[in-house]
Design an enzyme around this catalytic site. Sequence first.
Site, PDB file in Angstrom:
ATOM      1  N   HIS A  99      -0.122  55.348   4.010  1.00 31.18           N
ATOM      2  CA  HIS A  99      -0.679  56.201   3.253  1.00 31.18           C
ATOM      3  C   HIS A  99      -2.012  56.702   3.864  1.00 31.18           C
ATOM      4  O   HIS A  99      -2.689  55.956   4.302  1.00 31.18           O
ATOM      5  CB  HIS A  99      -0.775  55.870   1.618  1.00 31.18           C
ATOM      6  CG  HIS A  99       0.548  55.654   1.083  1.00 31.18           C
ATOM      7  ND1 HIS A  99       1.122  56.869   0.422  1.00 31.18           N
ATOM      8  CD2 HIS A  99       1.399  54.662   0.780  1.00 31.18           C
ATOM      9  CE1 HIS A  99       2.226  56.455   0.024  1.00 31.18           C
ATOM     10  NE2 HIS A  99       2.378  55.110   0.045  1.00 31.18           N
ATOM     11  N   THR A 146      -2.994  46.596  15.855  1.00 31.64           N
ATOM     12  CA  THR A 146      -3.465  47.999  15.145  1.00 31.64           C
ATOM     13  C   THR A 146      -3.813  48.944  16.045  1.00 31.64           C
ATOM     14  O   THR A 146      -4.063  50.161  16.059  1.00 31.64           O
ATOM     15  CB  THR A 146      -4.764  47.721  14.407  1.00 31.64           C
ATOM     16  OG1 THR A 146      -5.835  47.155  15.416  1.00 31.64           O
ATOM     17  CG2 THR A 146      -4.578  46.647  13.227  1.00 31.64           C
ATOM     18  N   LYS A 147      -3.568  48.664  17.332  1.00 33.17           N
ATOM     19  CA  LYS A 147      -3.801  49.483  18.443  1.00 33.17           C
ATOM     20  C   LYS A 147      -3.168  49.054  19.735  1.00 33.17           C
ATOM     21  O   LYS A 147      -2.578  48.064  19.780  1.00 33.17           O
ATOM     22  CB  LYS A 147      -5.346  49.554  18.856  1.00 33.17           C
ATOM     23  CG  LYS A 147      -5.965  48.386  19.537  1.00 33.17           C
ATOM     24  CD  LYS A 147      -7.446  48.356  19.628  1.00 33.17           C
ATOM     25  CE  LYS A 147      -8.132  47.236  20.157  1.00 33.17           C
ATOM     26  NZ  LYS A 147      -9.301  47.384  20.447  1.00 33.17           N
TER      27      LYS A 147
END
Length: 181
Positions: A99, A146-147
């Site tokens: 979201h 996360t990357k």
Amino acid sequence: MIAKLLAYWTNHVISHIPFFAIRQAWYRHVVGVRMGRDAAVFMGCFWYFYRPFGRNPQPMSVGEHTIINRRCTLDGRGGLRLGSNVSLSPEVMLITSTHRKDDPDFAVEDQPIVIEDYVWVGSRATVLPGVTIGKGAVVAVGAVVTKDVPAYAVVGGVPAKIMGERARNLRYDLDFRPWFE
């Protein structure tokens, strides 16, 4: 309504049938996942998808000789591509939807996950939306990715950071398909 019913069947009935062929046929023909030769999805995996029968907005594919171990969560809503000879250990989570935290309507945003050939993801690791994990990389147990991860890197931690490098001469085929799993 039909999509929700098929999702229920996928995750609460089909995923618990102890025969690879039945589950693979359902994932191919109902969920719409392109499955490579000798790919194996173990029991208890949970699939998120928007539309059945290959009409998901983003493609979902699993390469040849890829093993998805028990109780993994596979979110294909944003697109999911697993290369060949990928090993997902038990309870790995691949999450392609999130979201927008500052959106007044709490809108959903989908981004694909790409996991290239010969990647090994350790138990209970989580890969977040929009991440690409390069060929031959290793994600340590419990890491939160996360990357993007470079090819042959070994990453771990929360958030995942590079901890080392893996050998580049990988040539194995994963063929682990135990009976009744």
